[in-house]
Every structure is written in C-alpha cells, then in structure tokens.
Design an enzyme around this catalytic site. Sequence first.
Site, mmCIF file in Angstrom:
data_model
loop_
_atom_site.group_PDB
_atom_site.id
_atom_site.type_symbol
_atom_site.label_atom_id
_atom_site.label_comp_id
_atom_site.label_asym_id
_atom_site.label_seq_id
_atom_site.Cartn_x
_atom_site.Cartn_y
_atom_site.Cartn_z
ATOM 1 N N CYS A 95 54.569 61.325 68.839
ATOM 2 C CA CYS A 95 53.321 61.525 67.842
ATOM 3 C C CYS A 95 53.856 61.067 66.275
ATOM 4 C CB CYS A 95 52.903 62.809 67.646
ATOM 5 S SG CYS A 95 51.751 63.106 66.194
ATOM 6 N N HIS B 87 63.902 61.512 69.173
ATOM 7 C CA HIS B 87 63.673 61.346 67.902
ATOM 8 C C HIS B 87 62.833 63.085 67.288
ATOM 9 C CE1 HIS B 87 63.961 57.290 67.722
ATOM 10 N NE2 HIS B 87 63.047 57.084 68.772
ATOM 11 N N GLY C 135 43.719 53.320 73.051
ATOM 12 C CA GLY C 135 43.339 51.988 73.668
ATOM 13 C C GLY C 135 42.222 51.521 72.508
ATOM 14 N N HIS D 162 27.038 68.012 46.590
ATOM 15 C CA HIS D 162 26.355 66.509 46.606
ATOM 16 C C HIS D 162 26.925 65.712 45.269
ATOM 17 C CE1 HIS D 162 23.103 63.584 46.758
ATOM 18 N NE2 HIS D 162 22.835 63.824 45.182
ATOM 19 N N LYS E 77 48.266 55.268 62.531
ATOM 20 C CA LYS E 77 47.535 55.497 61.309
ATOM 21 C C LYS E 77 47.529 54.679 60.115
ATOM 22 C CE LYS E 77 45.492 58.086 64.028
ATOM 23 N NZ LYS E 77 46.530 57.732 64.962
ATOM 24 N N GLU F 47 66.869 68.084 71.172
ATOM 25 C CA GLU F 47 65.967 66.916 71.217
ATOM 26 C C GLU F 47 66.891 65.686 71.808
ATOM 27 O OE1 GLU F 47 63.575 63.889 71.252
ATOM 28 O OE2 GLU F 47 62.839 65.785 70.641
ATOM 29 N N GLY G 29 59.075 63.671 67.669
ATOM 30 C CA GLY G 29 58.482 63.254 68.935
ATOM 31 C C GLY G 29 57.627 62.066 68.977
ATOM 32 N N GLU H 282 41.930 52.622 69.407
ATOM 33 C CA GLU H 282 42.680 52.452 68.053
ATOM 34 C C GLU H 282 43.309 51.116 67.957
ATOM 35 O OE1 GLU H 282 43.028 57.196 66.909
ATOM 36 O OE2 GLU H 282 45.004 56.089 67.212
ATOM 37 N N GLY I 52 41.851 50.433 79.094
ATOM 38 C CA GLY I 52 41.751 51.990 79.034
ATOM 39 C C GLY I 52 40.883 52.106 77.370
#
Length: 466
Positions: free
Chosen positions: A42, A37, A186, A445, A51, A34, A40, A188, A181
């Site tokens: 993500c 990082h 885009g 429910h 997030k 690698e 990667g 998010e 885009g």
Amino acid sequence: MAEAYDVAVIGGGPGGYVAAIRAAQLGLKTVVIEREHLGGICLNWGCIPTKALLRTAEVLRLAQHGAEFGIKAEGLSFDLGKIVARSRAVANKLASGVAYLLKKHKVTVIDGTARLKAKGVVAVAGKDGKPLADVEAKHIIIATGARARVLPGLEPDGKLVWTYKEAMVPPSLPKSLLVVGSGAIGIEFASFYNALGVKVTVVEIVDKILPFEDDEISALARKSFEKQGMTIHTGAKVDMLEKGKDSVKATLALKDGKTQIAEFDRVIVAAGIVGNVENIRLEELGIKTDRTHIVVDEFSRTSAAGVYAIGDVAGPPWLAHKASHEGIICVEKIAGRNPHPLNVRNIPGCTYSHPQVASIGITEAMAKKDGREIKVGRFPYQGNGKAIALGEPEGLVKTIFDAKTGELLGAHMVGAEVTELIQGFGVAKTLETTEAELMETVFPHPTLSETMLESVFDAYGRVIHI
C-alpha cells in the site's frame, strides 16, 4: 536461544505495523518481521504513490481548463521523469515514517522472511535464504498481504505487460494502453494515463465497470470516463496477447460475440489479487485456507490456537484501512480487551479516479435482493453551489434507507472529493444513525457535503434544491 515476545507480526504493511504499534501501546513486547518494505505494498507500491500520480493528473487537468477560470495557461507540457520521481519520494518519505513510529513505540523490527516453525515459534531467514533467527511468541499475527493475480496468457513480463509496479514507474509514456480489469486499481491507472494523453482501452469481464459499486454510480462513472476519451468494453475478455518488439496485439472477445483485434503499446493487468500464503507452513500447523486466503473468525483468529491473520491475506475487502482496523481489533482481543468485531458493511471503499467514486454499505440491488423495503434518495452535484463554483458539476450522491426503521443501509457517490465525503456516512453507519439524525444535522454552506444531506431529504420527499 530464540528471543521471546508476546506478539510476533509477520509483515509490516498497513495491517502489520498498525497491529504492532497497538500491541506495544497495550504493553505487549512486540516484533515485526518484514522481508521487503515497511509500509507494505500500500505505502510503497499502491495506495500512496498512486495518489501522488493521480494528483499530478488532477493538476494537469485543472491547468488544461484554466481558461474556464479566467487563467491563461498556454504551452502546457509535463516531465514524466519528475512525475514518477515525486511519486516515489512521497512513498519513501512515508516508509521512513513507519520505521520511526515502530522505533518510537519500541517495536523490534527484523529484516527477513518468516515461516512458522512450530507452535509459538517463527523461523526467520535472511535475504540470502540462510537462517537468521528464531523468534518465540505467545501470539503470531500473519499479515503477509497479497499480490496481483496472474491470468493465463496475460503473464506480466515487466516490459510490454505490466503489473501495478511497472505502471507506476514507466520509463516513457505509451501512446496506447490496454487495461485488463476495471476495479479500483485498473480504473485509477486508466484515469491517470488518460489524463496524460494516452489512448486508453479498458476491458472488464463482468457487465459493468467498478463491479462492486452500485449500478447507477457505475453507469455514471462510465459515462464520464468515455466522455473523457476512454474506450470501455464490459462483458468482454482478452482471449490472446501476441507480443511484438515494442507493442502487443490483443484479441478481444466482446459482449456481442464479435472478436476485435487491436494493437497497444502496453498492457496493464489489474484482474484481482491472490493471498501470499506460500512457504509459511500453514498446512503443517493446521491453518485453513480458502482460495489463497487464510480463514479467520470475527477477531482474526485462525484454526490454530495463538495464530491470527489480518489484511489482504485474510480475505476481502482488500483495503488498507480494513487491514489496519483488523489489526487493532485483533491485538485488543489478544490483550484481553473487549473490541467489537469488524462489520465489513461499515467499511468505505474509494476509487481516486476522475471523477472519484466512493461507497459504504449495500447497494440498491443488494437491498432489493435481501427483500428489504427501501427508500432511495438522490442528489446531483449540479444542484450544489460549491460544486458549481469549483467547476465540478458532474456527480451524484445516492442514499439507501430501510423504509421501516430508517436505518442507513448504504451510500454511493460519484463526483469531486467523494473519497473525503464518504466518511461522513461512515460515522453515521457506525453510530447506527437513522434518517432523523441526519436530517437534524446542520451541514455547513457552501460545501460539497450539502449534497449528502439533500440526498437524505430526497429519500423522504423533502429535497430542497432540485
């Protein structure tokens, strides 16, 4: 002499590190190379830190609507520095977790840049570019990922024109923002900045936002975004950017043929990706590529024996969970197991905006184009007790079935927590479930998941709560 391994993985992202761990579990001596990082893009600059930012936007949005829940929240403000710092801390924590997992499974990790030297040999260079080591491996998995596509005239400069990296660590909050885009990335970012009070404009070259989503879901999402204050132009493009000292003047070619000139503090370019295929020496080993992506078969094998490619560098869909699953399938095939090839129509896609969007399988338009006779079910969130209690009545669950066999062809959702709900349909598709099994399943429910069952009922004329 070069150290010998069973498997060498080039890239430690969600495809690479998962493949390495699974290889180690199967008793294969494994190394990961690698250059930047572990985890990667993500984990470090994509899925996870975004997030964390979007969670901040969600908390702020709830606080702003506290009065609806009988809660007084006056004088609300936020600290941008702390918002960014929390996002980075979340990413860093998970990156260290990946290092721990690789160590736990006795996977060797080499920090460096790899290239294919010869059949079964990977040359590794250090950060200074000098040779570091040669690695011999019976099997080489390329998991180098992808990077943001650069459009002519919209080249990022790190100050006025941002990629996702700059967008995640803004030194200050712009008053106005142009997002080029309207895919998941885009939208998010548009959702995050809009929640923080930025005047957001989105420009999309095709005739709808979230281009890969079902038309009906895309239209409902757009209606919600515009209601929140976003300006959205579809069937449009950015003809020119003129950079000033601390702002950008954009010339927009709109759908109706008119031209609009508008000024923005910052621009985010989120117009797709290109695979990281340069400087690996693919051509020398006869490895075929197609539009910057490595060509592979259903088990991730390239055109060169003993070399494989997984994740974003191997083509769409460009999703972390696709990369991870590909890595597992690839390694299990190497180890002599009998894994099922990946069915891309069983891979869910998620957009973590407000409202959230999620889908799996084919859209209604795709089903009709395929000439299928279909049954379509819809159920709105406003008919769901949990959605009303949460104060989230905007949403829709749409299901598409083959009219002759009952096969679940696709599910498309917009609304609160649909990125969690979609996996229910993911399991259903993997198990080749028909409408009969879904309608015989008892959903708890009160939950949002009941919208899924009601959508199935609706497709077959049995809907209860509308």
